[in-house]
Design a protein around this motif. Structure first.
Motif, short mmCIF file in Angstrom:
data_model
loop_
_atom_site.label_atom_id
_atom_site.label_comp_id
_atom_site.label_asym_id
_atom_site.label_seq_id
_atom_site.Cartn_x
_atom_site.Cartn_y
_atom_site.Cartn_z
N VAL A 174 0.87 -1.18 0.00
CA VAL A 174 0.00 0.00 0.00
C VAL A 174 0.91 1.23 0.00
CG1 VAL A 174 -1.87 1.24 1.14
CG2 VAL A 174 -1.74 -1.27 1.29
N ILE A 175 0.88 1.98 -1.09
CA ILE A 175 1.74 3.15 -1.22
C ILE A 175 0.97 4.42 -0.87
CG2 ILE A 175 3.18 4.51 -2.79
CD1 ILE A 175 3.61 2.00 -4.45
N ASN A 176 1.50 5.20 0.05
CA ASN A 176 0.96 6.52 0.36
C ASN A 176 1.42 7.45 -0.75
OD1 ASN A 176 0.80 9.25 1.32
ND2 ASN A 176 0.50 8.46 3.38
N LEU A 177 0.48 7.99 -1.52
CA LEU A 177 0.83 8.78 -2.69
C LEU A 177 1.20 10.22 -2.36
CD1 LEU A 177 -1.72 7.38 -5.29
CD2 LEU A 177 0.59 6.60 -4.73
N THR A 178 1.07 10.59 -1.09
CA THR A 178 1.56 11.91 -0.67
C THR A 178 3.06 11.85 -0.40
OG1 THR A 178 -0.57 12.44 0.34
CG2 THR A 178 1.31 13.77 1.02
N SER A 179 3.48 10.80 0.30
CA SER A 179 4.90 10.65 0.64
C SER A 179 5.64 9.75 -0.34
CB SER A 179 5.04 10.09 2.05
OG SER A 179 4.45 8.79 2.13
N VAL A 182 2.04 0.25 4.35
CA VAL A 182 1.75 -1.02 5.00
C VAL A 182 1.86 -2.12 3.94
CG1 VAL A 182 -0.74 -0.90 4.57
CG2 VAL A 182 0.09 -2.24 6.52
N THR A 183 2.12 -3.33 4.38
CA THR A 183 2.17 -4.49 3.49
C THR A 183 1.17 -5.52 4.00
OG1 THR A 183 4.49 -4.11 2.99
CG2 THR A 183 3.63 -6.30 2.52
N ILE A 184 0.32 -5.99 3.12
CA ILE A 184 -0.79 -6.87 3.49
C ILE A 184 -0.55 -8.27 2.91
CG2 ILE A 184 -3.30 -7.19 3.40
CD1 ILE A 184 -3.45 -4.16 2.66
N MET A 185 -0.57 -9.27 3.76
CA MET A 185 -0.46 -10.64 3.28
C MET A 185 -1.79 -11.06 2.65
SD MET A 185 2.58 -11.79 3.83
CE MET A 185 2.22 -13.50 3.40
N VAL A 186 -1.70 -11.68 1.47
CA VAL A 186 -2.91 -12.16 0.79
C VAL A 186 -2.72 -13.63 0.46
CG1 VAL A 186 -3.73 -9.93 -0.06
CG2 VAL A 186 -2.00 -11.18 -1.38
N GLY A 187 -3.29 -14.10 -0.64
CA GLY A 187 -3.18 -15.50 -1.02
C GLY A 187 -1.87 -15.81 -1.73
N ASN A 188 -1.86 -16.96 -2.40
CA ASN A 188 -0.67 -17.47 -3.03
C ASN A 188 -0.60 -17.00 -4.49
OD1 ASN A 188 1.64 -18.88 -3.54
ND2 ASN A 188 0.72 -20.91 -3.36
N GLY A 189 0.42 -16.21 -4.81
CA GLY A 189 0.60 -15.73 -6.18
C GLY A 189 -0.37 -14.64 -6.59
N THR A 197 8.90 1.98 3.78
CA THR A 197 8.71 1.60 5.19
C THR A 197 8.24 0.17 5.31
OG1 THR A 197 6.45 2.42 5.15
CG2 THR A 197 8.16 3.97 5.85
N GLU A 198 8.24 -0.56 4.17
CA GLU A 198 7.80 -1.94 4.18
C GLU A 198 8.77 -2.81 4.97
OE1 GLU A 198 7.69 -3.68 0.35
OE2 GLU A 198 6.91 -5.57 1.03
N THR A 199 8.24 -3.70 5.76
CA THR A 199 9.06 -4.67 6.47
C THR A 199 9.08 -5.95 5.67
OG1 THR A 199 8.43 -3.72 8.58
CG2 THR A 199 9.35 -5.94 8.62
N LEU A 254 -10.20 -1.63 3.18
CA LEU A 254 -9.20 -0.57 3.05
C LEU A 254 -9.17 0.38 4.24
CD1 LEU A 254 -9.45 0.24 -0.76
CD2 LEU A 254 -8.02 -1.42 0.43
N SER A 255 -10.16 0.28 5.10
CA SER A 255 -10.11 1.11 6.32
C SER A 255 -9.16 0.51 7.34
CB SER A 255 -11.50 1.27 6.93
OG SER A 255 -12.02 0.02 7.34
N THR A 256 -9.01 -0.82 7.29
CA THR A 256 -8.11 -1.50 8.23
C THR A 256 -6.89 -2.10 7.56
OG1 THR A 256 -9.30 -3.61 7.97
CG2 THR A 256 -10.07 -2.11 9.70
N ASN A 257 -6.89 -2.08 6.19
CA ASN A 257 -5.80 -2.70 5.42
C ASN A 257 -5.56 -4.14 5.85
OD1 ASN A 257 -5.15 -0.68 3.57
ND2 ASN A 257 -3.91 0.41 5.08
N SER A 258 -6.65 -4.89 5.96
CA SER A 258 -6.56 -6.30 6.30
C SER A 258 -7.55 -7.09 5.45
CB SER A 258 -6.88 -6.52 7.79
OG SER A 258 -8.20 -6.08 8.08
N VAL A 259 -7.25 -8.36 5.24
CA VAL A 259 -8.14 -9.22 4.45
C VAL A 259 -9.35 -9.57 5.29
CG1 VAL A 259 -8.38 -11.46 3.32
CG2 VAL A 259 -6.25 -10.16 3.08
N SER A 260 -10.53 -9.21 4.79
CA SER A 260 -11.77 -9.45 5.54
C SER A 260 -12.52 -10.68 5.05
CB SER A 260 -12.68 -8.22 5.45
OG SER A 260 -12.98 -7.93 4.09
N ALA A 261 -12.20 -11.14 3.86
CA ALA A 261 -12.85 -12.34 3.32
C ALA A 261 -12.02 -12.89 2.18
CB ALA A 261 -14.26 -12.01 2.83
#
Length: 807
Positions: A420-425, A430-437, A665-667, A465-472
């Motif tokens: 997730v890139i902040n387009l101001t800076s 943040v980096t969000i884990m998702v599925g495979n590939g 700032t990605e880990t 996108l409010s929490t930047n987490s996979v909800s489903a």
């Protein structure tokens, strides 16, 4: 060749581009010279040396050549539309007056009727060689090919019938060899759907309607006196018939098969063709030495163009810029008839092997994912220059920007994450884990959710996108979820399934798949029009775009485009779609009112991603092997001198990038030693060796399966060139190396060059460098123009880290 992945590896071969010669604008037009066209309906060239009594003319589907037929003699001159000169001349053996050239839809064959020999002459356009000459009826005048290319219909003026030819065998159809029509049939045209053929009968003043399924005449339509030729609008709704004896044009409504208008034109109208956009018809008036231009919206003549004597047949180039017409007994004329097609106005250098692209809502910046650079290039669209580069995950693929223009979302194929890139800076927030590939990403219109396709576990991750987490996570039943698009209402998402040859429809209220739609072979990308009524799907191996009705979830049309169509975007007005053709280095522009390609734009090397700005004035195309972004301006003035070829001029501007590296700032997670990255160095030219290359002879022959491939051991950091055996003799190959470890289901390949095997079946693999531990698979694919079926041969390279010796 540059690296790229398996799904888009060029197994279809490259169509060689026709070089466009620079021509000097002159005030007077003479043979082979092009005049500067600043206004429409201007003569730009006259072409002579066309044989005795040139009459018929046809233009190849790619717009690069025009074939002219003569009513006397046996010459069929072939004109290069790039230079407007005769490039070669075919001797139509056995024909004493060929009339009516036509082409197969794929452009591989040209069909010429021999009026004196009662034959249909079939030529392979690659070398203009005669491949078949089936016997047809008496005095064949014209020929038309169905859109599928399966059938040719030949109009026999002397025997009052139509011969039906099966093009697979080039023989007369055994069930229905001929179809009886009216008296002295002359011209023929087939509807875009291929369902009906319309035959003009000059002696009985009627048009016969043939059902191409049953090959029977289902209707006859009275028209004017002495009708000659016919042209059908791209929409398939209307046909226009020239009436030689009554000096007018009959307009036929093809829904009711009735004449709905009669348009007065010049004296003895003969040839007719309709522009690709369907807005104008051009009619040659043989007795009046002029051309009538008809507006199809009003069915009135809007202008009359003076010509030399005896204008006859006329054909318009596929890009709609030029009309070529013959003068009976003399020459051919090239007429500039409209504003130029969109063309590349700038080329921006970006990172290594760029893939996806997105434009912010303000149209001020574009964001390009660089797969092997593990970065995103940020381009200022006012200057067309890179102003920042943001480090992201491993093998970034696609990019999507939220409606507010504040964040960009980037899928990272190997990292299994979304950055997730902040387009101001211009930094990763943040980096969000998702599925495979993860492959593709789309943000809903409300900007509340992002939808990510996971190609290796057949699922879609839904990110809040409010929490930047996979909800489903939505499971997809078909194989290899790839492209994704959300409709404007935010109620449905459309997901292409690359290996399943289908599109899954997800109800975004319930997050369930509600329909699966069969489309073409290996669907890649999908786009939805602004009205939400249709979805457009690119089919990589089929060379088509499937049009999906979003109400019925059925395919309602299939559109032939370029070779290996990949990305697709629809303009904000919903009037045009832009399709990147990976293997033909071009963009097909589809008129969505007719579902036909209206023009083709040449771009860079291996175009993949495509996006438009919100104003709909620019198209941005990512060139994977060109490491660049092509900027296409959609509002263009009249073209410079240069003929009517189907290829658009090469990019005129190259922008040098000024890159500023932004701190991420990605880990990042630690990469295991068994993972495999892209080769650290690849030759700039096929077969070129970097310094200190180790030439290694592989002990065992190559294998036809990767599982049984021989293994070569090397140390990390080595530059190697393999000598392999067990290949077919004297065969050209495309060579690729995989970029992923063996734990991956879907191997990705990068092309590292082309080779040809020796008579003994040996070949030298172009040099490459490997920097990380793992098992690499080398794949050698036969080139499709050399063999009918592509075959693969494999060898493996095991890379280990060299241990340092103790002192």
């Amino acid at each position: 060749m540059r690296p790229r992945e398996d799904l888009i590896m060029r197994v279809l071969g490259r169509v060689l581009a026709v070089a466009v010669s620079a021509l000097v604008a002159v005030a007077g037009v003479s043979t082979g010279q092009i005049a500067n066209a600043t206004t429409t309906n201007t003569v730009v060239a006259t072409i002579s040396s066309l044989g005795s009594d040139p009459w018929g003319i046809g233009i190849s589907p790619n717009g690069n050549t025009a074939y002219v037929t003569n009513t006397s003699g046996t010459a069929v001159p072939v004109i290069s539309t790039a230079t407007n000169t005769v490039a070669s001349t075919i001797t139509a053996s056995g024909a004493t007056g060929p009339v009516g050239p036509a082409f197969s839809p794929n452009g591989l064959y040209a069909y010429v009727t021999g009026t004196g020999s009662n034959t249909l002459l079939v030529y392979a356009t690659s070398g203009n060689t005669l491949v078949a000459s089936p016997t047809v009826g008496t005095n064949p005048y014209s020929v038309a090919i169905t859109p599928s290319g399966a059938t040719a219909y030949v109009v026999n003026n002397g025997s009052n019938n139509v011969s039906v030819i099966d093009t697979a065998t080039n023989t007369v159809n055994s069930l229905t060899p001929t179809i009886n029509v009216g008296t002295s049939p002359w011209g023929i045209a087939i509807t875009p759907s291929g369902a009906s053929a319309y035959v003009v009968n000059s002696g009985s003043n009627i048009v016969s309607v043939i059902n191409t399924v049953s090959n029977t005449v289902t209707a006859t339509i009275p028209v004017g006196t002495g009708p000659r030729l016919i042209s059908i609008s791209p929409s398939g709704l209307y046909a226009y018939v020239t009436n030689w004896g009554s000096n007018n044009v009959s307009v036929i409504d093809l829904t009711s098969n009735t004449v709905t208008a009669t348009i007065p034109v010049g004296t003895n109208p003969y040839g007719i063709d309709i522009t690709p956009g369907g807005d104008q018809a051009y009619v040659t008036n043989g007795g009046g030495s002029n051309i009538s231009v008809i507006s199809t919206a009003t069915n009135t003549v809007t202008s009359t163009i003076a010509t030399a004597d005896n204008p006859a047949a006329i054909a318009i180039t596929p890009n709609g810029q030029y009309a070529y017409f013959t003068h009976y007994g003399s020459a051919a004329t090239v007429l500039y008839i409209g504003a130029s097609s969109p063309s590349v106005t700038a080329t921006v250098a970006v990172g290594d092997f760029p893939y996806g692209v997105a434009v912010n809502p303000a149209g001020t910046f574009a964001y390009v994912a660089n797969t092997l650079g593990d970065s995103v290039s940020i381009i200022n669209l006012s200057t067309n220059s890179v102003t920042a580069t943001v480090a992201v995950g491993d093998n970034p693929r696609m990019v999507a920007v939220n409606p507010a223009g504040t964040f960009a979302y980037v899928t990272n194929l190997i990292s299994d994450t979304v950055s997730v890139i902040n387009l101001t800076s211009n930094s990763v927030a943040v980096t969000i884990m998702v599925g495979n590939g993860p492959e593709s990403v789309a943000v809903n219109p409300a900007g509340t959710f992002a939808y990510v396709t996971n190609s290796l576990d057949n699922s879609v991750s839904i990110i809040n996108l409010s929490t930047n987490s996979v909800s489903a996570t939505v499971a997809i039943s078909d194989d290899e979820a790839f492209g994704v698009a959300v409709n404007p209402a935010g109620t449905f998402a459309y997901v292409t399934n690359y290996s399943g040859d289908s599109v899954s429809v997800i109800n975004l209220t319930t997050n369930t798949v509600t329909a699966t739609i069969a489309v073409g072979d290996q669907p890649e990308s999908v786009a939805v029009n602004p009205a939400g009524t249709f979805a457009y799907v690119t089919n990589l191996s089929s060379g088509t775009v499937s049009v999906v009705n979003a109400t019925s979830n059925t395919v309602t049309a299939t559109i032939a485009v370029g070779t290996s169509p990949y990305g697709i975007a629809v303009n904000p007005a919903g009037t045009f779609a832009y399709v990147t053709n990976l293997s033909s280095d071009s963009v097909s522009v589809i008129n969505l009112s007719t579902n036909l390609v209206s023009s083709t734009i040449a771009v860079g090397d291996e175009p993949v991603g495509v996006a438009l700005n919100q104003a709909g004035t620019f198209v941005y195309v990512v060139n994977y092997s060109g490491d660049s972004l092509s900027v296409i301006a959609l509002a263009q003035s009249a073209p410079s001198p240069g003929g009517g070829g189907g290829q658009v001029a090469a990019p005129t501007t190259t922008t040098t990038s000024t890159t500023t590296t932004a701190v991420s700032t990605e880990t990042s997670s630690t990469v295991a030693s068994t993972s495999v990255s892209a080769p650290a160095a690849v030759p700039s030219k096929p077969g070129a060796h970097p310094a200190k290359v180790r030439d290694i002879k592989v002990g065992s022959p190559v294998s036809t399966t990767p599982e049984n491939a021989p293994v070569v051991n090397v140390y990390a950091g080595s530059s190697v060139a393999l000598s392999v055996s067990g290949l077919p003799a004297n065969t050209p190959f495309v060579v690729g190396i995989n970029l992923l470890s063996q734990t991956r289901v879907k191997a990705l390949y990068a092309s590292i060059g082309e080779v040809r095997s020796t008579p003994a079946g040996r070949a030298q693999v172009p040099a490459f460098k490997v920097s990380r531990a793992g098992v690499y698979t080398i794949r050698m694919s036969t080139k499709p123009y050399h063999v009918p079926v592509v075959k693969n041969y494999y060898v493996k390279v095991k890379v280990t880290v060299k241990k340092s010796s103790k002192s």
